[in-house]
Design an enzyme around this catalytic site. Structure first.
Site, PDB file in Angstrom:
ATOM      1  CG  HIS A  14     -36.685  32.150   3.341  1.00  8.47           C
ATOM      2  ND1 HIS A  14     -37.904  32.103   2.513  1.00  8.47           N
ATOM      3  CD2 HIS A  14     -36.121  31.086   2.875  1.00  8.47           C
ATOM      4  CE1 HIS A  14     -37.611  31.132   1.352  1.00  8.47           C
ATOM      5  NE2 HIS A  14     -36.178  30.179   1.941  1.00  8.47           N
ATOM      6  CG  HIS A  16     -33.824  26.293   3.448  1.00 11.63           C
ATOM      7  ND1 HIS A  16     -34.275  25.823   3.659  1.00 11.63           N
ATOM      8  CD2 HIS A  16     -33.742  27.407   2.742  1.00 11.63           C
ATOM      9  CE1 HIS A  16     -35.420  26.501   2.809  1.00 11.63           C
ATOM     10  NE2 HIS A  16     -35.415  27.188   2.245  1.00 11.63           N
ATOM     11  CG  HIS A 194     -39.457  27.381   0.002  1.00 15.53           C
ATOM     12  ND1 HIS A 194     -40.201  27.300   1.352  1.00 15.53           N
ATOM     13  CD2 HIS A 194     -38.205  28.024  -0.534  1.00 15.53           C
ATOM     14  CE1 HIS A 194     -38.206  27.490   1.652  1.00 15.53           C
ATOM     15  NE2 HIS A 194     -38.030  27.745   1.334  1.00 15.53           N
ATOM     16  CD  GLU A 197     -36.663  29.368  -4.615  1.00 14.43           C
ATOM     17  OE1 GLU A 197     -37.495  28.352  -4.566  1.00 14.43           O
ATOM     18  OE2 GLU A 197     -35.423  29.247  -4.581  1.00 14.43           O
ATOM     19  CG  ASP A 275     -33.493  30.547   0.159  1.00 13.52           C
ATOM     20  OD1 ASP A 275     -33.953  30.043   0.965  1.00 13.52           O
ATOM     21  OD2 ASP A 275     -33.576  30.875  -1.254  1.00 13.52           O
ATOM     22  CG  ASP A 276     -30.222  27.582   0.876  1.00 11.62           C
ATOM     23  OD1 ASP A 276     -30.265  26.422   1.886  1.00 11.62           O
ATOM     24  OD2 ASP A 276     -30.736  27.910   0.113  1.00 11.62           O
TER      25      ASP A 276
HETATM   26  N1  LIG Z   1     -34.655  28.392  -1.784  1.00 10.59           N
HETATM   27  C1  LIG Z   1     -35.054  26.956  -1.973  1.00 10.59           C
HETATM   28  N2  LIG Z   1     -35.999  26.969  -2.475  1.00 10.59           N
HETATM   29  C2  LIG Z   1     -36.943  25.516  -1.951  1.00 10.59           C
HETATM   30  N3  LIG Z   1     -35.572  24.409  -1.450  1.00 10.59           N
HETATM   31  C3  LIG Z   1     -35.235  25.022  -0.939  1.00 10.59           C
HETATM   32  N4  LIG Z   1     -34.611  24.507  -0.029  1.00 10.59           N
HETATM   33  C4  LIG Z   1     -33.011  24.780   0.586  1.00 10.59           C
HETATM   34  N5  LIG Z   1     -33.238  26.064   0.266  1.00 10.59           N
HETATM   35  C5  LIG Z   1     -34.138  25.601  -1.029  1.00 10.59           C
HETATM   36 ZN   LIG Z   2     -35.815  28.584   0.873  1.00  5.62          ZN
END
Ligand SMILES: Nc1ncnc2[nH]cnc12
Ligand SMILES: [Zn+2]
Length: 317
Positions: A14, A16, A194, A197, A275-276
């Site tokens: 996971h 991006h 997703h 969350e 994630d990011d």
């Molecule tokens: N945590 C996340 N949830 C939804 N969309 C995303 N796009 C990038 N990170 C995300």
């Molecule tokens: Zn994500």
């Protein structure tokens, strides 16, 4: 413990790619592409990384992605991430990219894909990191727009293993994308989404029953629905959990309240992901380490989490 966690062989499921854009690279690409930025310097930008929810983050994430214009930019972004994988013993990665973030501002689909795919290929050949790329639809846009994106992707079908669903969750349930996911599956793609969350357990049910996903991305709100918990345990549906993301976006007030280890001990196939990472304070090892410092994760639990990530790969070795 950090070094021990870093050395553990693991997969990241996971991530991006746009969310791995570090402020330093963002500024370098802005200069290369002669783009004026609303922030004076890297430090000012980093200070803006304070979010109360998913939407506040996404607003900044889409702004940051605007510096990505050429295939070389997408190559550099992906390569920088793969070097981080190498440094943290991530031996396999299944990253997302959001084509609509780029095509909607005039960057052609193949420009994005060519850069990413070239870096992934070099990562496999030069770094030994295997991969499976996931094309993610933006759920705040319409299903018709997702259909258009799938059409653009079909000529390059061998470049992807799955389609996914991301962006603003509330008000955009998986059911909104049932038809395009049906078509993607008929075209031979696996599916992930997703769900849970910020959104309710109902969205996780929809992702499983309507989108027929192989994995749930996040899914931490499953714990609110006992029948759903039984389903994901019985069927061993993996959850790609992102602890630092969840605390940065206030899904949990504090890491000490995170439910990932409770889920692990109940038999849920949970995995640890970043994630990011450029926005949330760390890559996979930092996420594992936060579970150690805030939740007292043991080495045995860390081993099981890492093994889950290897087991939950869409691309089998
Ligand atoms: N945590 C996340 N949830 C939804 N969309 C995303 N796009 C990038 N990170 C995300
Ligand atoms: Zn994500």
């Amino acid at each position: 413990m950090y070094d021990w966690l870093n050395a553990l062989p693991k997969a990241e499921l996971h991530l991006h790619l746009e969310g791995s854009l570090e402020p330093e690279l963002l500024f370098a690409l802005a200069e290369r592409n002669k783009i004026a930025l609303p922030w004076n310097d890297v430090e000012t930008l980093r200070k803006a990384y304070a979010f109360n929810n998913l939407q506040e983050f996404l607003d900044l994430y889409y702004k940051g992605a605007d510096v990505l214009r050429t295939s070389q930019d997408f190559y550099d972004l992906t390569w920088a991430y793969l070097l981080r994988c190498k440094a943290q013993n991530v031996i396999h990665t299944e990253p997302f990219f959001d084509p609509q973030t780029h095509t909607d501002r005039g960057v052609p689909f193949e420009v994005v894909l060519n850069g990413i795919a070239a870096a992934l290929k070099d990562g496999e050949q030069q770094l030994g990191i295997t991969n499976g790329l996931i094309l993610s639809f933006l759920r705040h846009l319409s299903e018709a727009e997702a259909e258009k994106t799938l059409d653009q992707a079909l000529p390059f079908r061998d470049a992807f293993v799955a389609v996914g669903l991301d962006s603003s969750e509330m008000g955009h349930p998986p059911s909104k994308f049932q038809r395009v996911f049906d078509r993607a599956r008929h075209e031979g793609f696996l599916t992930v989404a997703h769900a849970g969350e910020e959104g309710p357990p109902e969205y996780i049910w929809e992702a499983i029953d309507l989108l027929k996903i192989q994995r749930i991305d996040h899914g931490v709100r499953a714990i609110e629905d006992e029948r759903l918990m039984q389903r994901i345990i019985d069927e061993q549906i993996p959850l790609t959990v992102c602890p630092l993301s969840n605390t940065k976006l206030c899904v949990f007030d504090d890491m000490a309240q995170h439910n990932i280890l409770d889920m692990l001990e109940r038999g849920v196939k949970v995995t640890v992901n970043s994630d990011d990472p450029a926005y949330f304070g760390g890559y996979v090892t930092e996420n594992f380490h936060a579970l150690y410092t805030s939740l007292g994760m043991t080495q045995d639990q860390a081993k099981r989490l890492a093994q889950n990530s290897l087991d939950a790969r869409l691309v089998k070795p």
